[in-house]
Design an enzyme around this catalytic site. Structure first.
Site, PDB file in Angstrom:
ATOM      1  CE  LYS A 195     -61.024 -13.495 -55.845  1.00  0.00           C
ATOM      2  NZ  LYS A 195     -61.714 -14.652 -56.451  1.00  0.00           N
TER       3      LYS A 195
ATOM      4  CG  ASP B 181     -57.886 -18.980 -58.139  1.00  0.00           C
ATOM      5  OD1 ASP B 181     -57.561 -18.407 -57.083  1.00  0.00           O
ATOM      6  OD2 ASP B 181     -58.979 -18.799 -58.705  1.00  0.00           O
TER       7      ASP B 181
ATOM      8  CD  GLN C 254     -65.397 -15.462 -57.586  1.00  0.00           C
ATOM      9  OE1 GLN C 254     -64.367 -14.829 -57.701  1.00  0.00           O
ATOM     10  NE2 GLN C 254     -65.745 -16.054 -56.459  1.00  0.00           N
TER      11      GLN C 254
END
Ligand code: NAP
Length: 307
Positions: A65, A132, A109
């Protein structure tokens, strides 16, 4: 048809949807838009990743990422906390990032180490920076059908469906899997596109028969080759989200990564399908980057309105 490869097997043409090529196109578009935003406003979108602990798999995802955001001209912020970090420490990192004008998007994460609760930490992310799309505010906005940040993998699937001009309106769409990360938001996006949506899970009866109704079948159970021949309606569009790592003994001469769909069977029956790897996988980061751009633009607009 978009950048799919037409493959003819026993007289049947199945389009293999090339997720790598489509993801590269999306990244290229994001890079151009980032350059324009920078020119117009001086603003460089920033993407912060927060990694707690030293799980090697998570570290690889985070590095991917970071690299991808750098490549499209965004500013990466790499936040690392030790495996024994307390919930308060993670919370204070998230609060600092929430308050930083240089940070447009925040990715925590998942999963964190077992003593921490991923969902309650996720809730601490400012919904305007939740690239997200996992905070209750953004999940709620999706359920209500109002604008917000959507989870990247289901957005990536919508992009793959668009690449083959999949007719979604009125179509029977079946999603196998009901996770908050993928299955539920996927079903909501398809509903938003006016498909008739069925969501299946481990307690679904007659799974094969339900799947065989689908014009658009999306498999995200995390079960190698669950979706066999009898699950696939001839002419269906089949999207394989599953990423299952085989042991070296199971893999033999094949690649160690397999999807949820029996690719050979699907190739003979489907109108179009995604391979694993190279289908859905590459789309997730591409759509994360697009979400970060969307978040940066929205933050800039808010600041301009407030000025
Ligand atoms: P998850 O949280 O484990 O959810 C799996 C879902 O599948 C659950 O709803 C489960 O039902 C259902 N399921 C499991 N076995 C089943 C069976 N035999 N029949 C019917 N339904 C079954 O997984 P996830 O996070 O959604 O991910 C699913 C798969 O997609 C994984 O392989 C993951 O690696 C992959 N994935 C890939 C990407 C990407 O490509 N970037 C992103 C996200 C996920 P219950 O709810 O009843 O338990």
């Amino acid at each position: 048809m978009g950048p799919g490869r037409a493959v003819t097997i026993r007289g049947v043409a199945a389009t293999i949807i090339d997720g790598k090529a489509i993801a590269a196109r999306v990244r290229g578009e994001v890079a151009r838009e980032v350059a324009l935003l920078r020119e117009r406003s001086g603003r460089v979108p920033g993407l912060a990743t927060v990694l707690v602990g030293d799980d090697p798999g998570s570290a690889i995802y985070v590095a991917g990422k970071q690299r991808a955001s750098n490549e499209v001209g965004m500013r990466p912020f790499d936040e690392r906390l030790p495996a024994h970090a307390s919930a308060e420490q993670v919370a204070s990192t998230l609060e600092r990032l929430n308050g930083s004008p240089q940070v447009s998007g925040i990715l925590l994460q998942l999963p964190p180490p077992p003593h921490l609760d991923g969902p309650s930490l996720t809730e601490l992310i400012d919904p305007a920076k939740d690239v997200d799309g996992l905070t209750p505010v953004n999940a709620g906005r999706l359920a209500l059908g109002v604008p917000g940040l959507r989870p990247a993998t289901p957005l990536g699937v919508m992009e793959l469906l668009r690449s083959v001009d999949a007719p979604l309106e009125g179509a029977e769409a079946v999603v196998v899997g009901r996770s908050n990360l993928f299955g539920k938001p996927m079903a909501q996006l398809l509903l938003g596109a006016n498909a008739t949506v069925t969501t299946c899970h481990s307690r679904t009866r007659e799974l094969a028969a339900v799947c065989a109704r689908a014009d658009v079948l999306i498999a995200a159970a995390g079960r190698p080759r669950l979706i066999g021949r009898e699950f696939i309606k001839p002419g269906a569009i089949v999207i394989d989200v599953g990423m299952n790592r085989l042991t070296p003994e199971e893999a033999g001469t094949r690649s160690g990564l397999v999807g949820d769909v029996d690719f050979e069977a699907a190739r003979e029956l489907a109108a179009a399908l995604t391979p694993v790897p190279g289908g859905v996988g590459p789309m997730t980061i591409a759509l994360l980057l697009r979400n970060t751009l969307q978040a940066a633009r929205a933050q800039l607009e808010r600041e301009e309105r407030a000025a």
